[in-house]
Motif scaffolding. Structure first.
Motif, PDB file in Angstrom:
ATOM      1  N   ALA A   1      23.310  15.925  11.367  1.00 27.16           N
ATOM      2  CA  ALA A   1      22.576  16.357  10.184  1.00 27.16           C
ATOM      3  C   ALA A   1      23.016  15.550   8.973  1.00 27.16           C
ATOM      4  O   ALA A   1      22.199  15.071   8.198  1.00 27.16           O
ATOM      5  CB  ALA A   1      22.816  17.838   9.947  1.00 27.16           C
ATOM      6  N   LEU A   2      24.323  15.388   8.861  1.00 26.66           N
ATOM      7  CA  LEU A   2      24.891  14.572   7.794  1.00 26.66           C
ATOM      8  C   LEU A   2      24.362  13.145   7.886  1.00 26.66           C
ATOM      9  O   LEU A   2      23.979  12.532   6.892  1.00 26.66           O
ATOM     10  CB  LEU A   2      26.414  14.559   7.973  1.00 26.66           C
ATOM     11  CG  LEU A   2      27.330  15.030   6.859  1.00 26.66           C
ATOM     12  CD1 LEU A   2      26.816  16.284   6.179  1.00 26.66           C
ATOM     13  CD2 LEU A   2      28.722  15.287   7.429  1.00 26.66           C
TER      14      LEU A   2
ATOM     15  N   ARG B   1      21.662  12.061   9.310  1.00 18.47           N
ATOM     16  CA  ARG B   1      20.235  11.967   9.011  1.00 18.47           C
ATOM     17  C   ARG B   1      19.981  12.012   7.506  1.00 18.47           C
ATOM     18  O   ARG B   1      19.199  11.238   6.967  1.00 18.47           O
ATOM     19  CB  ARG B   1      19.488  13.104   9.681  1.00 18.47           C
ATOM     20  CG  ARG B   1      18.021  13.050   9.402  1.00 18.47           C
ATOM     21  CD  ARG B   1      17.254  14.091  10.148  1.00 18.47           C
ATOM     22  NE  ARG B   1      15.864  14.021   9.754  1.00 18.47           N
ATOM     23  CZ  ARG B   1      15.367  14.685   8.727  1.00 18.47           C
ATOM     24  NH1 ARG B   1      16.137  15.476   8.007  1.00 18.47           N
ATOM     25  NH2 ARG B   1      14.098  14.578   8.419  1.00 18.47           N
ATOM     26  N   GLU B   2      20.672  12.908   6.865  1.00 16.95           N
ATOM     27  CA  GLU B   2      20.516  13.053   5.430  1.00 16.95           C
ATOM     28  C   GLU B   2      20.829  11.747   4.702  1.00 16.95           C
ATOM     29  O   GLU B   2      20.073  11.289   3.855  1.00 16.95           O
ATOM     30  CB  GLU B   2      21.474  14.153   4.990  1.00 16.95           C
ATOM     31  CG  GLU B   2      21.238  14.732   3.628  1.00 16.95           C
ATOM     32  CD  GLU B   2      22.403  15.626   3.246  1.00 16.95           C
ATOM     33  OE1 GLU B   2      22.730  16.533   4.033  1.00 16.95           O
ATOM     34  OE2 GLU B   2      23.001  15.377   2.184  1.00 16.95           O
ATOM     35  N   LYS B   3      21.960  11.168   5.077  1.00 10.52           N
ATOM     36  CA  LYS B   3      22.374   9.924   4.431  1.00 10.52           C
ATOM     37  C   LYS B   3      21.407   8.784   4.750  1.00 10.52           C
ATOM     38  O   LYS B   3      21.036   8.003   3.869  1.00 10.52           O
ATOM     39  CB  LYS B   3      23.784   9.535   4.872  1.00 10.52           C
ATOM     40  CG  LYS B   3      24.869  10.477   4.350  1.00 10.52           C
ATOM     41  CD  LYS B   3      26.220  10.068   4.902  1.00 10.52           C
ATOM     42  CE  LYS B   3      27.282  11.139   4.766  1.00 10.52           C
ATOM     43  NZ  LYS B   3      27.654  11.395   3.370  1.00 10.52           N
TER      44      LYS B   3
ATOM     45  N   THR C   1      18.224   8.752   5.649  1.00 12.63           N
ATOM     46  CA  THR C   1      16.901   8.806   5.026  1.00 12.63           C
ATOM     47  C   THR C   1      16.988   8.341   3.565  1.00 12.63           C
ATOM     48  O   THR C   1      16.085   7.689   3.059  1.00 12.63           O
ATOM     49  CB  THR C   1      16.304  10.221   5.098  1.00 12.63           C
ATOM     50  OG1 THR C   1      17.302  11.170   4.718  1.00 12.63           O
ATOM     51  CG2 THR C   1      15.843  10.551   6.498  1.00 12.63           C
ATOM     52  N   ARG C   2      18.107   8.656   2.944  1.00 14.83           N
ATOM     53  CA  ARG C   2      18.309   8.213   1.564  1.00 14.83           C
ATOM     54  C   ARG C   2      18.467   6.686   1.501  1.00 14.83           C
ATOM     55  O   ARG C   2      17.850   6.013   0.691  1.00 14.83           O
ATOM     56  CB  ARG C   2      19.551   8.894   0.995  1.00 14.83           C
ATOM     57  CG  ARG C   2      19.378   9.337  -0.455  1.00 14.83           C
ATOM     58  CD  ARG C   2      20.601  10.059  -0.976  1.00 14.83           C
ATOM     59  NE  ARG C   2      21.842   9.389  -0.686  1.00 14.83           N
ATOM     60  CZ  ARG C   2      22.924  10.017  -0.208  1.00 14.83           C
ATOM     61  NH1 ARG C   2      22.899  11.301   0.055  1.00 14.83           N
ATOM     62  NH2 ARG C   2      24.034   9.334   0.019  1.00 14.83           N
TER      63      ARG C   2
ATOM     64  N   TYR D   1      21.574  10.523  17.625  1.00  7.42           N
ATOM     65  CA  TYR D   1      21.358  10.153  16.230  1.00  7.42           C
ATOM     66  C   TYR D   1      20.027   9.429  16.072  1.00  7.42           C
ATOM     67  O   TYR D   1      19.284   9.660  15.129  1.00  7.42           O
ATOM     68  CB  TYR D   1      22.511   9.272  15.719  1.00  7.42           C
ATOM     69  CG  TYR D   1      23.794  10.019  15.424  1.00  7.42           C
ATOM     70  CD1 TYR D   1      24.060  11.252  16.015  1.00  7.42           C
ATOM     71  CD2 TYR D   1      24.736   9.499  14.553  1.00  7.42           C
ATOM     72  CE1 TYR D   1      25.236  11.940  15.745  1.00  7.42           C
ATOM     73  CE2 TYR D   1      25.913  10.179  14.268  1.00  7.42           C
ATOM     74  CZ  TYR D   1      26.162  11.396  14.874  1.00  7.42           C
ATOM     75  OH  TYR D   1      27.324  12.058  14.605  1.00  7.42           O
TER      76      TYR D   1
ATOM     77  N   GLY E   1      13.355  14.028  13.724  1.00  8.60           N
ATOM     78  CA  GLY E   1      13.710  15.060  12.763  1.00  8.60           C
ATOM     79  C   GLY E   1      14.576  16.171  13.313  1.00  8.60           C
ATOM     80  O   GLY E   1      14.918  16.214  14.493  1.00  8.60           O
TER      81      GLY E   1
ATOM     82  N   ASP F   1      16.057  22.752   9.505  1.00  9.76           N
ATOM     83  CA  ASP F   1      17.050  23.123   8.507  1.00  9.76           C
ATOM     84  C   ASP F   1      17.923  24.249   9.016  1.00  9.76           C
ATOM     85  O   ASP F   1      17.440  25.257   9.506  1.00  9.76           O
ATOM     86  CB  ASP F   1      16.365  23.574   7.216  1.00  9.76           C
ATOM     87  CG  ASP F   1      15.803  22.376   6.470  1.00  9.76           C
ATOM     88  OD1 ASP F   1      16.408  21.292   6.577  1.00  9.76           O
ATOM     89  OD2 ASP F   1      14.762  22.521   5.824  1.00  9.76           O
TER      90      ASP F   1
ATOM     91  N   LYS G   1      23.433  27.970   6.049  1.00 12.37           N
ATOM     92  CA  LYS G   1      24.837  27.681   5.733  1.00 12.37           C
ATOM     93  C   LYS G   1      25.815  28.636   6.395  1.00 12.37           C
ATOM     94  O   LYS G   1      26.985  28.335   6.561  1.00 12.37           O
ATOM     95  CB  LYS G   1      25.040  27.700   4.215  1.00 12.37           C
ATOM     96  CG  LYS G   1      24.451  26.475   3.543  1.00 12.37           C
ATOM     97  CD  LYS G   1      24.807  26.428   2.070  1.00 12.37           C
ATOM     98  CE  LYS G   1      24.151  25.248   1.391  1.00 12.37           C
ATOM     99  NZ  LYS G   1      22.736  25.488   1.039  1.00 12.37           N
TER     100      LYS G   1
ATOM    101  N   ARG H   1      10.090  20.242  12.569  1.00 10.44           N
ATOM    102  CA  ARG H   1      10.862  19.057  12.225  1.00 10.44           C
ATOM    103  C   ARG H   1       9.939  17.897  11.891  1.00 10.44           C
ATOM    104  O   ARG H   1       8.791  17.841  12.303  1.00 10.44           O
ATOM    105  CB  ARG H   1      11.775  18.677  13.389  1.00 10.44           C
ATOM    106  CG  ARG H   1      11.005  18.511  14.685  1.00 10.44           C
ATOM    107  CD  ARG H   1      11.933  18.128  15.781  1.00 10.44           C
ATOM    108  NE  ARG H   1      11.217  17.909  17.028  1.00 10.44           N
ATOM    109  CZ  ARG H   1      11.733  17.310  18.065  1.00 10.44           C
ATOM    110  NH1 ARG H   1      12.965  16.886  18.022  1.00 10.44           N
ATOM    111  NH2 ARG H   1      11.037  17.131  19.155  1.00 10.44           N
TER     112      ARG H   1
END
Length: 333
Positions: A99-100, A102-104, A106-107, A128, A135, A138, A141, A206
């Motif tokens: 998840a981390l 993917r987030e990074k 895409t940015r 990965y 995708g 979400d 937390k 996703r």
RNA sequence: GCCGCGAUAGCUCAGUUGGUAGAGCGCGGGACUGAAAAUCCCGGCGUCGGCGGUUCAAUUCCGUCUCGCGGCA
């Protein structure tokens, strides 16, 4: 004259593309995937220079600082000035996950496109790659706490209890997960409790980059025997390059996170330090486990039918491999 | 040359008081959504060294040959 003919059709096609889909203006993302020791890193640098790309590592272990030799991390010199992302970004004591990642990524893709460059994803972590393409849903937390509780419960009451619970709550997931697969049983329950819906449902929500960009996905394919030979040789080289020293200092200075402690090469040496076996055995295990890892990678990539395979011969230099990819990608760039 | 011991799955070996065999390692295949270089699942008919004998039946007993290891000359 055949050439002329081809030209005409191509013009027609382009004209049609412009009229219909936005396909033409979709930005490019290139992937190079494949098993470990297949020559991805060096090939990628050459290709990147040729097409003006920045490289993003699609690798779960090269993110860790101070874990250089066993992860076969590319050196500063080998990068030849090509920008590499997601290498050496966290300490070995920190956790990392898809998840981390993917987030990074895409940015980074957006940033690289903004600079009018091409993002070149390079790595061997099949999950990965897949999460990036297709995708992820979400997460909540609170799920981490729930996971801890479930983990304790599994120790206390046995995994069977948890599995039976999953059969009740999410029969579809239970059917797909083996009753011994602790990791996945706990994850499925964790998702159910935190999101209030079965993981199988969550998975349907996703969106990945496959449809968002013009993705060119290349896989390096090497004969198994040759690949194994390269792996064995590379492990020998790692020892020559000071793998033992690196593992020692890692052991002394950090308490490895769960994700970092999965890295091949270090765990075998840590057990050697503890006296579980001798150095020869440690080396043997590293070679064997790396071979098995490569095989598992192939299993993952083989089922991915979007991959365009580039055959790599024993005599091929990285320059030649990059050339093969370039030749294939040329028309699509 | 003589005396032992061994020859069984790719490797190391176990085993069958005679009813055609099994572990480990290696290897192969697969699953996979927050640890993924992780986690998990599935996969072993191999002339039981060759030939002959005993037996309803031999990989197992007997003989002999071949090869390997050790010892004695």
């Amino acid at each position: 004259m055949t050439r002329h003919k081809y030209k005409v059709t191509r013009h027609k096609l382009q004209a049609r593309d412009k009229l219909s889909e936005k396909k033409v203006i979709k930005k490019k993302v290139i992937f190079i995937v494949g098993p470990t020791a297949g020559g991805k890193s060096t090939t990628a640098v050459i290709l990147a220079k040729k097409i003006n790309a920045e490289i993003i590592s699609c690798d779960s272990m090269q993110v860790y600082k101070h874990m250089d030799i066993a992860t076969a991390k590319i050196t500063k010199e080998e990068m030849q000035g090509v920008k590499h992302h997601l290498i050496d970004i966290i300490d070995p004591s920190q956790e990392y996950n898809v998840a981390l990642f993917r987030e990074k990524v895409t940015r980074f893709i957006k940033e690289i496109h903004k600079k009018k460059l091409i993002p070149l994803l390079v790595g061997g972590s099949g999950l990965y790659m897949q999460i990036l393409l297709d995708g992820i849903f979400d997460d909540n937390k609170s799920s981490f706490k729930i996971r801890k509780k479930l983990d304790a419960k599994a120790d206390e009451k046995g995994l069977g209890v948890l599995y039976n619970r999953l059969v009740e709550l999410d029969p579809e997931a239970a059917k797909a997960i083996h009753s011994n697969d602790r990791r996945r049983i706990i994850r499925a329950l964790e998702v159910f409790y935190s999101l209030n819906e079965p993981i199988t449902e969550a998975k349907k929500k996703r969106h990945g980059i496959w449809n968002e960009y013009n993705v060119l996905l290349y896989g390096l394919s090497i004969e198994r025997k040759l690949l194994y030979q390269r792996i064995n040789e590379r492990v020998d080289r790692m020892f020559q390059d000071g793998l033992i020293r690196e593992a020692e200092s890692l052991c002394e200075n950090y308490s490895l996170s769960k994700s970092a402690s999965g890295a091949l090469g270090y765990k075998e040496l840590f057990n050697y330090f503890k006296g579980e076996y001798d150095l020869i055995e440690a080396k043997r295990l590293i070679k064997r486990n790396t071979r098995r890892y490569a095989k598992k990678q192939m299993t993952w990539f083989n089922k991915e039918n979007r991959i365009e395979w580039i055959d790599v011969l024993g005599s091929d230099t990285p320059l030649e491999i990059a050339g093969k990819i370039y030749k294939n990608a040329e028309n699509k760039l």
